[in-house]
Scaffold this motif. Structure first.
Motif, PDB file in Angstrom:
ATOM      1  N   ASN A  74      37.108 -32.242  31.666  1.00  0.00           N
ATOM      2  CA  ASN A  74      38.569 -31.632  31.850  1.00  0.00           C
ATOM      3  C   ASN A  74      38.770 -33.404  32.249  1.00  0.00           C
ATOM      4  OD1 ASN A  74      38.860 -29.472  31.365  1.00  0.00           O
ATOM      5  ND2 ASN A  74      38.819 -28.932  33.466  1.00  0.00           N
TER       6      ASN A  74
ATOM      7  N   ASP B 185      38.037 -36.710  31.217  1.00  0.00           N
ATOM      8  CA  ASP B 185      37.510 -37.273  30.095  1.00  0.00           C
ATOM      9  C   ASP B 185      38.713 -36.847  28.715  1.00  0.00           C
ATOM     10  OD1 ASP B 185      35.935 -38.917  31.057  1.00  0.00           O
ATOM     11  OD2 ASP B 185      34.272 -37.746  30.124  1.00  0.00           O
ATOM     12  N   THR B 186      38.656 -35.784  29.528  1.00  0.00           N
ATOM     13  CA  THR B 186      39.836 -35.325  27.988  1.00  0.00           C
ATOM     14  C   THR B 186      41.530 -36.007  28.716  1.00  0.00           C
ATOM     15  OG1 THR B 186      38.779 -33.179  27.980  1.00  0.00           O
ATOM     16  CG2 THR B 186      41.162 -32.898  26.914  1.00  0.00           C
ATOM     17  N   VAL B 187      41.690 -35.241  29.779  1.00  0.00           N
ATOM     18  CA  VAL B 187      43.327 -36.255  29.978  1.00  0.00           C
ATOM     19  C   VAL B 187      43.214 -37.607  29.617  1.00  0.00           C
ATOM     20  CG1 VAL B 187      44.266 -36.435  31.863  1.00  0.00           C
ATOM     21  CG2 VAL B 187      43.346 -34.291  32.006  1.00  0.00           C
TER      22      VAL B 187
ATOM     23  N   ALA C  27      41.998 -39.395  27.751  1.00  0.00           N
ATOM     24  CA  ALA C  27      41.688 -39.263  25.964  1.00  0.00           C
ATOM     25  C   ALA C  27      42.959 -38.629  25.248  1.00  0.00           C
ATOM     26  CB  ALA C  27      40.187 -39.071  25.735  1.00  0.00           C
ATOM     27  N   ALA C  28      43.472 -38.008  25.644  1.00  0.00           N
ATOM     28  CA  ALA C  28      44.750 -37.330  24.945  1.00  0.00           C
ATOM     29  C   ALA C  28      45.768 -38.375  24.920  1.00  0.00           C
ATOM     30  CB  ALA C  28      44.934 -36.308  26.054  1.00  0.00           C
ATOM     31  N   PHE C  29      45.978 -38.899  25.859  1.00  0.00           N
ATOM     32  CA  PHE C  29      47.306 -40.182  25.517  1.00  0.00           C
ATOM     33  C   PHE C  29      47.427 -41.016  23.961  1.00  0.00           C
ATOM     34  CE2 PHE C  29      48.220 -44.961  25.204  1.00  0.00           C
ATOM     35  CZ  PHE C  29      49.688 -44.789  26.147  1.00  0.00           C
ATOM     36  N   GLN C  30      48.752 -40.686  23.818  1.00  0.00           N
ATOM     37  CA  GLN C  30      49.306 -40.788  23.233  1.00  0.00           C
ATOM     38  C   GLN C  30      50.339 -42.213  22.466  1.00  0.00           C
ATOM     39  OE1 GLN C  30      51.519 -37.624  20.269  1.00  0.00           O
ATOM     40  NE2 GLN C  30      49.400 -36.581  20.270  1.00  0.00           N
TER      41      GLN C  30
ATOM     42  N   ARG D 268      36.537 -46.360  32.308  1.00  0.00           N
ATOM     43  CA  ARG D 268      37.675 -45.156  31.262  1.00  0.00           C
ATOM     44  C   ARG D 268      38.496 -46.574  30.637  1.00  0.00           C
ATOM     45  NH1 ARG D 268      33.450 -42.813  30.907  1.00  0.00           N
ATOM     46  NH2 ARG D 268      33.057 -41.005  30.947  1.00  0.00           N
TER      47      ARG D 268
ATOM     48  N   SER E  90      49.280 -41.757  33.128  1.00  0.00           N
ATOM     49  CA  SER E  90      49.569 -40.244  31.953  1.00  0.00           C
ATOM     50  C   SER E  90      49.823 -41.794  30.939  1.00  0.00           C
ATOM     51  CB  SER E  90      50.593 -39.700  32.830  1.00  0.00           C
ATOM     52  OG  SER E  90      51.498 -38.946  33.204  1.00  0.00           O
ATOM     53  N   LYS E  91      51.021 -42.317  31.249  1.00  0.00           N
ATOM     54  CA  LYS E  91      51.839 -42.483  29.788  1.00  0.00           C
ATOM     55  C   LYS E  91      51.123 -44.125  30.075  1.00  0.00           C
ATOM     56  CE  LYS E  91      56.010 -39.938  31.219  1.00  0.00           C
ATOM     57  NZ  LYS E  91      57.694 -40.226  31.563  1.00  0.00           N
TER      58      LYS E  91
END
Length: 750
Positions: free
Chosen positions: A495, A497-499, A501-504, A532, A571-572
C-alpha cells in the motif's frame, strides 16, 4: 569607699529579693538565728561552727543537734586525720560546748567585711552563681576558698521565729545572706539606698550627684587670654537636628505612639518607715516589649562587632597560611581596599620575638571613623532552615517504570552512529552511520534485517509516524531520500508503494516562481533497494522530522539563509518556504503534536509559529549559548531544550517564556533530548558517556507545576574522539530507551 559600696550592694541585692507587698513584712526571712548581742560578740553553741571562716551565729533556742552532721564530720576527720578547719582542735561528740563569754574568748571576732573588695564578689563561699536550693538537704551550705565545708547555721522553729519577730526591734530590717546563711541588719544608709532604687532615683542620693564647680578660667578680663577666638554661632543658636528630633517625639506623643514616663510628685513627703510605702516594681526587659514605633524614634543601632582573629593572625601560623613570594608580590601591588588581608602573616618562633603592630594607631583610627561616620541600617534576617527550601521529591522506586538495565547491544556499524529512529509499532529500528549505510534492526532479537548502501554519510533519519505507511526519510549531504524498508506487514508495504506511485503531477506552475527543492522518483537499482523519492536541496541538509499525520516533513539547512527551514508535502510532492527572512542559524525544528504550530530552534532562542495565521506566537528564552536539540511533549504544552553548554531547560508554554526548570546534571555537551509518548519520562544524551532518564509528570491542573525528578543514569558507551552518546529515542509503547554512540554501537536499556 569602694569597699563599703560593694558591701552595701550585696546587702541591697539580698534585701530587695525579700521585700514583699506587706509593709510590716518587707524584709521577712524564713528562719535565721544569726544575730549580735549588745557587746558585739556572737554566742556559738558548737565549736564546729568556728570552721565557718569567722561567721557569727545567733544562739539557738533548741538543744537538739542533728546526729547526721556530727557523724558525717567524724567520718571526714577519720579520713583526713584532722578536723576540717585549720587551727581548730578535733572535738569528741561528748565534749561540752562553751557558751556565753567563754565562747567569745575562744572564737575570735572577725570582721565580716574583711574579704570584701570593690571589684570582686564574696569569696567566703566559693560555690558560684548556682541555686542555693541544691544544698537544702545537706548539712553544709558550700565550701570556702580552701575547699572546707561551710556548716549551715542552726535554725529555730516557728515559735523562735515568732519570738524574734515580737522581741527584736530590728527584725523588720534583718535579711539573710543566701550564700553564707548570715543574718545582716540593714543600716539607715542601706534603707535609703533601697528607697532610692524603688523610686527610680540616684541610689547614692542627690547630694553627690553634682560636684562643686572648679573655675579653671577666671571671670576677670585677662591681658593675654588662653583663647581669643570669638564665640561660635552654634553656641547660642538652637540645634536644628535637635529641633527635628524633638518634633518627631512630640508628634509621637500626640498620636499616642510614645508615652512619656510618669514623673513622681516632688512635693510628696517621704515617709520615714519604708513598710508604709507601696512597693514599686520595674520590668528590666521593657526594651524587648517596646513597640516598634518607639524603637524607631529612639534609633539606637549598636555598632557592628569586629570579626574574631583567625589562624593567619597567629604569631606562629600554620605553613598553609603563609604567603609565597609570588603571592606576597601580588599583595604588595594590590590597592589597600582590594586586599583580602590587611596584613602579611608572619611566623615567629616565640611570643617574645613578636614586634609591635606598626599599623595599630592607624587601624584604631579607621575603626573610630567607621563607628561614628558610617551609616547604620537594621536588616531583618530570615531564619530559614536550608532543608525547607529543598523540595521534597518522591523516591525513584515510587516512580517506576523506567529503564534501568542494558539489555541488547546492536553491533554491525563501522563508524559513528549519528541517528536512530523507531518504527511506530516498536518492532523495527533504523540507524544511520558515517560508514554510508542505513541498517534496519529487529528490536527484540538485535538482528540486522537489512543494510542499505546510501553512498554518502547519513546525518539524520526519521520513521514515518503514520502506521499505515512504511517509509523512512534519510538525510544525506544535500538530499533527502524517502525509503521503503520493506519490513513488517506485506500489505502495508504494498500500500505504501501504491500511495507513492499514485501521484499525478499538477499543471505547469506559473512562470517565474522559484522551486527551492527538486523532487525525483527513484528507478532501477535504487528502486529495488527500496529508494522511492529523492529531494535535492541547494545547500547541505542537517535534520529531518515528520508531522504527526505523516504527510508533511520539515528539513533544516543551516546555511540556507532565508530557506533554512523547508516544509515538504509527500502526497503532492511540493515544497514551500514558510519564512522570507532568516532569524538566525537554525538548529532543529519540530511540529506541534496537536495544533498547527512549528517550533524553530536557533542558537539561543526557540520561536513558535502559527502556520495557519502565519505569525509568531511565542519566543522562548533558553538562557543557553548554543542549542543542540529540542523535543516537544506529547501534550504539546511543554518543551525541553538541550544545549552544548551542558544545560537542559524545561519550558512550560502556559507559564512563561523563560525556563521553568534548568537541569545541569551532565558534565559535557548534550547531544539529544527526547520524550516518551505514553510514560511520563524524558531522557538526555551527552558526550560524558551517560544517558540520564528523568521522570517528568505533567498534570491537567494548571495550578500544579510539573514534577521533574532524575531517576536513573545509564552508562555503557565508550567515548571515542571526544564523542560519546549522540542520539537517543524511547520505545513507542514500552518504558525502554535506545541510544547510539561514537563507539559504533546501539544499546537498548529496559
Amino acid at each position: 569607699m569602694f569597699k563599703n559600696m560593694a558591701t552595701k550592694r550585696k546587702h541591697v541585692v539580698a534585701a530587695t529579693e525579700e521585700i514583699t507587698d506587706n509593709s510590716a513584712d518587707i524584709l521577712n526571712k524564713h528562719a535565721s538565728d544569726d544575730g549580735r548581742d549588745d557587746e558585739g560578740f556572737s554566742d556559738t553553741t558548737d565549736s564546729e561552727e568556728s570552721v565557718y571562716s569567722g561567721l557569727e551565729d545567733e544562739e539557738d533556742t533548741s538543744d537538739e543537734e542533728p546526729e547526721d552532721e556530727s557523724d558525717e564530720e567524724n567520718e571526714d576527720r577519720d579520713a583526713d586525720g584532722r578536723s576540717e578547719g585549720e587551727g581548730v582542735a578535733p572535738r569528741d561528740e561528748t565534749e561540752s560546748t562553751p557558751s556565753g563569754s567563754a565562747a567569745a574568748d575562744q572564737v575570735p571576732q572577725t570582721d565580716e567585711y574583711e574579704h570584701d573588695s570593690s571589684d570582686e564578689e564574696d569569696i567566703r563561699n566559693t560555690v558560684g552563681n548556682i541555686p542555693m536550693e541544691w544544698y537544702r538537704e545537706y548539712p553544709h551550705i558550700g565550701y570556702d576558698i580552701l575547699g572546707r565545708r561551710l556548716i549551715k547555721p542552726k535554725k529555730g522553729d516557728e515559735l523562735d521565729e515568732f519570738l524574734n519577730k515580737v522581741d527584736d526591734p530590728d527584725y523588720w530590717r534583718t535579711v539573710t545572706n543566701k550564700l553564707t546563711g548570715q543574718n545582716v541588719v540593714l543600716s539607715k544608709e542601706d534603707l535609703d539606698l533601697i528607697n532610692n532604687i524603688q523610686r527610680s532615683r540616684n541610689p547614692m542620693g542627690s547630694e553627690t550627684m553634682f560636684q562643686p564647680w572648679i573655675e579653671y578660667f577666671t571671670n576677670e578680663t585677662m591681658i593675654h587670654p588662653v583663647t581669643a577666638h570669638p564665640a561660635q554661632k552654634r553656641s547660642f543658636i538652637p540645634s536644628k537636628w535637635e529641633k527635628l528630633k524633638v518634633g518627631q517625639m512630640v508628634h509621637a506623643i500626640k498620636m499616642g505612639w510614645m508615652k512619656p514616663p510618669k514623673v513622681p510628685d516632688s512635693d510628696e513627703e517621704e515617709k520615714e518607715e519604708p513598710e508604709e510605702e507601696q512597693p514599686t516594681y520595674f520590668n528590666i526587659w521593657k526594651d524587648d516589649e517596646e513597640p516598634e514605633i518607639t524603637r524607631r524614634y529612639r534609633q539606637h543601632i549598636p555598632a557592628p562587632k569586629m570579626s574574631l582573629p583567625g589562624h593567619e593572625e597567629s604569631y606562629n601560623p600554620p605553613s598553609e597560611y603563609l604567603l609565597t613570594e609570588d603571592e606576597e608580590k601580588k599583595w604588595q601591588e594590590q590597592e589597600p581596599e582590594d586586599r583580602r588581608l590587611k596584613f602579611l602573616p608572619q611566623k615567629y618562633s616565640s611570643l617574645r620575638l613578636v614586634p609591635g603592630f606598626a599599623r595599630f594607631i592607624q587601624e584604631r583610627f579607621e575603626r573610630c571613623l567607621d563607628l561614628y561616620l558610617c551609616p547604620r541600617q537594621k536588616k531583618i534576617r530570615m531564619n530559614v532552615n536550608p532543608e525547607d527550601l529543598i523540595p521534597k521529591l518522591p523516591k525513584p522506586k515510587e516512580l517506576q517504570p523506567f529503564p534501568t538495565t542494558q539489555s541488547v547491544i546492536y553491533r554491525g556499524h563501522e563508524g559513528i552512529v549519528r541517528c536512530i529512529s523507531v518504527e511506530p509499532s516498536g518492532q523495527w529500528l533504523a540507524s544511520g552511520c558515517d560508514d554510508k549505510t542505513v541498517r534496519l534492526w529487529e528490536v527484540a532479537t538485535g538482528r540486522c534485517m537489512k543494510t542499505l548502501q546510501m553512498g554518502e554519510k547519513v546525518k539524520s533519519l526519521a520513521w514515518n509516524p503514520n502506521p499505515a505507511l512504511c517509509l523512512v526519510a534519510v538525510v544525506l549531504e544535500q538530499s533527502v531520500v524517502v525509503v521503503n524498508p520493506g519490513l513488517g506487514d506485506k500489505l502495508i508495504v504494498s500500500n505504501t508503494d501504491t500511495v507513492v506511485a499514485a501521484f499525478q503531477p499538477p499543471q505547469e506552475e506559473a512562470a517565474g516562481k522559484k522551486v527551492p527543492v527538486e523532487w525525483e522518483l527513484c528507478t532501477g537499482k535504487e528502486h529495488q533497494s527500496g529508494f522511492r523519492l529523492r529531494m535535492k536541496h541547494p545547500k547541505e541538509v542537517s535534520y529531518v522530522t515528520w508531522h504527526g499525520k505523516g504527510d508533511y516533513l520539515a528539513t533544516v539547512m543551516p546555511k540556507g539563509d532565508s530557506m533554512s527551514v523547508l516544509i515538504h508535502q509527500l502526497s503532492k510532492r511540493r515544497s514551500q518556504n514558510p519564512f522570507s527572512k532568516s532569524k538566525g542559524l537554525v538548529q532543529k525544528v519540530a511540529f506541534h503534536p496537536i495544533r498547527p504550530y512549528l517550533f524553530v530552534a536557533t542558537q539561543r532562542y526557540v520561536r513558535v509559529y502559527n502556520l495557519l495565521k502565519q505569525e509568531l506566537t511565542k519566543k522562548l528564552m533558553t538562557n543557553c549559548k548554543w542549542v543542540s536539540s529540542m523535543a516537544v511533549h506529547p501534550g504539546g504544552d511543554n518543551v525541553i531544550v538541550g544545549s552544548y553548554d551542558s544545560r537542559l531547560s524545561w519550558f512550560d508554554l502556559d507559564l512563561s517564556t523563560k525556563p521553568y526548570n534548568t537541569l545541569r546534571h551532565h558534565k559535557k555537551a548534550i547531544r539529544q533530548v527526547c520524550y516518551h509518548r505514553k510514560y511520563p519520562l524524558f531522557a538526555s544524551a551527552s558526550d560524558d558517556g551517560s544517558l540520564i532518564v528523568c521522570h517528568g509528570m505533567v498534570y491537567n491542573d494548571l495550578l500544579q507545576n510539573p514534577l521533574i525528578v532524575p531517576v536513573k543514569v545509564l552508562k555503557g558507551h565508550v567515548t571515542t574522539g571526544g564523542l560519546s552518546v549522540l542520539d537517543c529515542e524511547f520505545h513507542p509503547t514500552q518504558p525502554w530507551v535506545f541510544s547510539s554512540g561514537a563507539d559504533a554501537t546501539i544499546r537498548l536499556y529496559t
